[in-house]
Design a protein around this motif. Structure first.
Motif, PDB file in Angstrom:
ATOM      1  N   THR A 160     -27.585  -6.619   6.025  1.00  0.00           N
ATOM      2  CA  THR A 160     -27.997  -6.864   4.487  1.00  0.00           C
ATOM      3  C   THR A 160     -29.227  -6.160   3.950  1.00  0.00           C
ATOM      4  O   THR A 160     -30.051  -6.021   4.904  1.00  0.00           O
ATOM      5  CB  THR A 160     -28.283  -8.546   4.473  1.00  0.00           C
ATOM      6  OG1 THR A 160     -29.409  -8.747   5.241  1.00  0.00           O
ATOM      7  CG2 THR A 160     -27.021  -9.480   4.914  1.00  0.00           C
ATOM      8  N   ARG A 171     -29.186   2.865  -1.789  1.00  0.00           N
ATOM      9  CA  ARG A 171     -29.068   1.339  -1.569  1.00  0.00           C
ATOM     10  C   ARG A 171     -27.630   1.103  -1.227  1.00  0.00           C
ATOM     11  O   ARG A 171     -26.711   1.905  -2.046  1.00  0.00           O
ATOM     12  CB  ARG A 171     -29.468   0.522  -2.585  1.00  0.00           C
ATOM     13  CG  ARG A 171     -31.004   0.443  -2.633  1.00  0.00           C
ATOM     14  CD  ARG A 171     -31.629  -0.342  -1.677  1.00  0.00           C
ATOM     15  NE  ARG A 171     -33.053  -0.467  -2.080  1.00  0.00           N
ATOM     16  CZ  ARG A 171     -33.929  -1.357  -1.503  1.00  0.00           C
ATOM     17  NH1 ARG A 171     -33.624  -2.215  -0.728  1.00  0.00           N
ATOM     18  NH2 ARG A 171     -35.249  -1.135  -1.626  1.00  0.00           N
ATOM     19  N   THR A 173     -23.997  -1.709  -0.248  1.00  0.00           N
ATOM     20  CA  THR A 173     -23.953  -3.212  -0.220  1.00  0.00           C
ATOM     21  C   THR A 173     -23.924  -3.483   1.318  1.00  0.00           C
ATOM     22  O   THR A 173     -24.003  -2.577   2.156  1.00  0.00           O
ATOM     23  CB  THR A 173     -22.197  -3.553  -0.679  1.00  0.00           C
ATOM     24  OG1 THR A 173     -21.275  -2.555  -0.048  1.00  0.00           O
ATOM     25  CG2 THR A 173     -22.396  -3.211  -2.129  1.00  0.00           C
ATOM     26  N   ASP A 174     -23.543  -4.708   1.868  1.00  0.00           N
ATOM     27  CA  ASP A 174     -23.905  -5.102   3.149  1.00  0.00           C
ATOM     28  C   ASP A 174     -22.787  -4.418   4.030  1.00  0.00           C
ATOM     29  O   ASP A 174     -21.491  -4.058   3.632  1.00  0.00           O
ATOM     30  CB  ASP A 174     -23.262  -6.701   3.154  1.00  0.00           C
ATOM     31  CG  ASP A 174     -24.697  -7.424   2.540  1.00  0.00           C
ATOM     32  OD1 ASP A 174     -25.435  -6.890   2.287  1.00  0.00           O
ATOM     33  OD2 ASP A 174     -24.698  -8.749   2.633  1.00  0.00           O
ATOM     34  N   ASP A 193     -17.934  -1.421   5.431  1.00  0.00           N
ATOM     35  CA  ASP A 193     -18.537  -1.866   4.190  1.00  0.00           C
ATOM     36  C   ASP A 193     -17.858  -3.229   3.829  1.00  0.00           C
ATOM     37  O   ASP A 193     -16.639  -3.672   4.217  1.00  0.00           O
ATOM     38  CB  ASP A 193     -18.895  -0.827   3.152  1.00  0.00           C
ATOM     39  CG  ASP A 193     -17.325  -0.609   2.509  1.00  0.00           C
ATOM     40  OD1 ASP A 193     -17.096  -1.181   1.459  1.00  0.00           O
ATOM     41  OD2 ASP A 193     -16.462   0.100   3.056  1.00  0.00           O
ATOM     42  N   ASP A 194     -18.569  -3.836   2.761  1.00  0.00           N
ATOM     43  CA  ASP A 194     -18.022  -5.035   2.638  1.00  0.00           C
ATOM     44  C   ASP A 194     -17.005  -5.121   1.560  1.00  0.00           C
ATOM     45  O   ASP A 194     -16.409  -6.018   0.952  1.00  0.00           O
ATOM     46  CB  ASP A 194     -19.100  -6.338   2.291  1.00  0.00           C
ATOM     47  CG  ASP A 194     -19.838  -6.037   1.145  1.00  0.00           C
ATOM     48  OD1 ASP A 194     -19.566  -4.724   0.378  1.00  0.00           O
ATOM     49  OD2 ASP A 194     -20.706  -6.909   0.795  1.00  0.00           O
ATOM     50  N   ASN A 196     -17.954  -4.338  -1.608  1.00  0.00           N
ATOM     51  CA  ASN A 196     -18.261  -4.501  -2.760  1.00  0.00           C
ATOM     52  C   ASN A 196     -19.285  -3.342  -3.683  1.00  0.00           C
ATOM     53  O   ASN A 196     -19.628  -3.469  -4.648  1.00  0.00           O
ATOM     54  CB  ASN A 196     -19.151  -5.785  -2.934  1.00  0.00           C
ATOM     55  CG  ASN A 196     -18.326  -6.897  -2.631  1.00  0.00           C
ATOM     56  OD1 ASN A 196     -17.350  -7.331  -3.007  1.00  0.00           O
ATOM     57  ND2 ASN A 196     -19.007  -7.873  -1.828  1.00  0.00           N
ATOM     58  N   GLY A 197     -19.127  -2.377  -2.942  1.00  0.00           N
ATOM     59  CA  GLY A 197     -19.910  -1.071  -3.479  1.00  0.00           C
ATOM     60  C   GLY A 197     -19.102  -0.037  -3.519  1.00  0.00           C
ATOM     61  O   GLY A 197     -17.834   0.089  -3.260  1.00  0.00           O
TER      62      GLY A 197
END
Length: 255
Positions: A160, A171, A173-174, A193-194, A196-197
């Protein structure tokens, strides 16, 4: 019959005294005579009792981890096992879960939750002047250690606040990882990656007791120009427009 009654009473009193002594057995005494049964774990600065104790230092396979507190289950000893809820707290790690020492000398952990700063990886990765941001936390659902061999391990982790700072900053995402023990005693897993980015990560890794290897395919999601530009400066460009990154390093050394 009187002498027999006296002997019986003395025997009962001796058993009671032995039981009380065992119940209050100092942890330092237990470790002095039973430390050899802890396998790859070494304790120092031990205080408290066998059942509720503290160690100023704990090392695993020769690596210092931090301090240890434990609360043991008395009933498990009747089965020849030592089972305890443990909490490990160090400068670089915070972990808590259940640990079992089996009859065969092996050690098992169950539902061991952990948290470490991502920067801990920097000493093993060649990241130059860059600094890793965020925290890596997760749970080892189960794992078994016998001498230096790892087996029956599985778990997951999440990075995180993922990011890198230094000459430039990025930067993400998680990042999510799943891992399990391999036939050769190492730990292998996947990372992604999750979703979301705008940075797509799809990779694998393998961790041994001396070194680790990893590789990942990176690409820009939603045709993000900033991510695409960043990827031009790292890894190896692939014909399909993605970037391949390969890492190799020494296993993490706890301070």
């Amino acid at each position: 019959m009187r002498p027999i009654k006296i002997l019986f009473l003395l025997a009962v009193l001796a058993l009671v005294a032995a039981g009380v002594s065992f119940w209050m057995l100092p942890a330092s005494v237990a470790i002095r005579y039973g430390g050899k049964f802890l396998g790859p774990v070494t304790l120092s600065g031990v205080s408290g009792t066998l059942w509720d104790g503290h160690a100023d230092g704990i090392s695993v396979l020769g690596r210092d981890v931090g301090e240890l507190d434990w609360h043991a289950q008395k009933g498990a000893l009747l089965e020849g096992r030592f089972v305890a809820d443990v909490r490990i707290k160090g400068a670089d790690i915070d972990a808590a879960g259940a640990m079992t020492r089996n009859r065969d000398g092996s050690l098992q952990v169950h539902d061991m939750r952990f948290s470490v700063p991502a920067e801990l990886l920097a000493s093993s990765l060649d990241v130059g002047d860059a600094k890793l941001l965020g925290t890596i936390s997760g749970v080892v659902t189960q794992a078994k250690f016998a001498t230096s061999a790892l087996s029956d391990a599985q778990g997951d982790a999440r990075w995180t606040g993922a990011g890198v700072t230094g000459p430039s900053e990025a930067r993400f995402t998680d990042m999510l990882a799943e891992f399990a023990s391999q036939p050769d005693g190492s730990l292998g897993g996947t990372v992604r990656d999750d979703g979301n980015g705008n940075l797509v990560v799809d990779g694998t890794f393998k961790v041994g007791f001396a070194a680790f290897d990893g590789q990942a395919t990176l690409s820009a999601r939603n045709d993000d120009a900033q991510v695409a530009e960043m990827l031009r400066h790292i890894g190896e460009p692939q014909p399909d427009g993605t970037t391949r990154v390969v890492v190799h390093g020494q296993t993490i050394r706890f301070r």
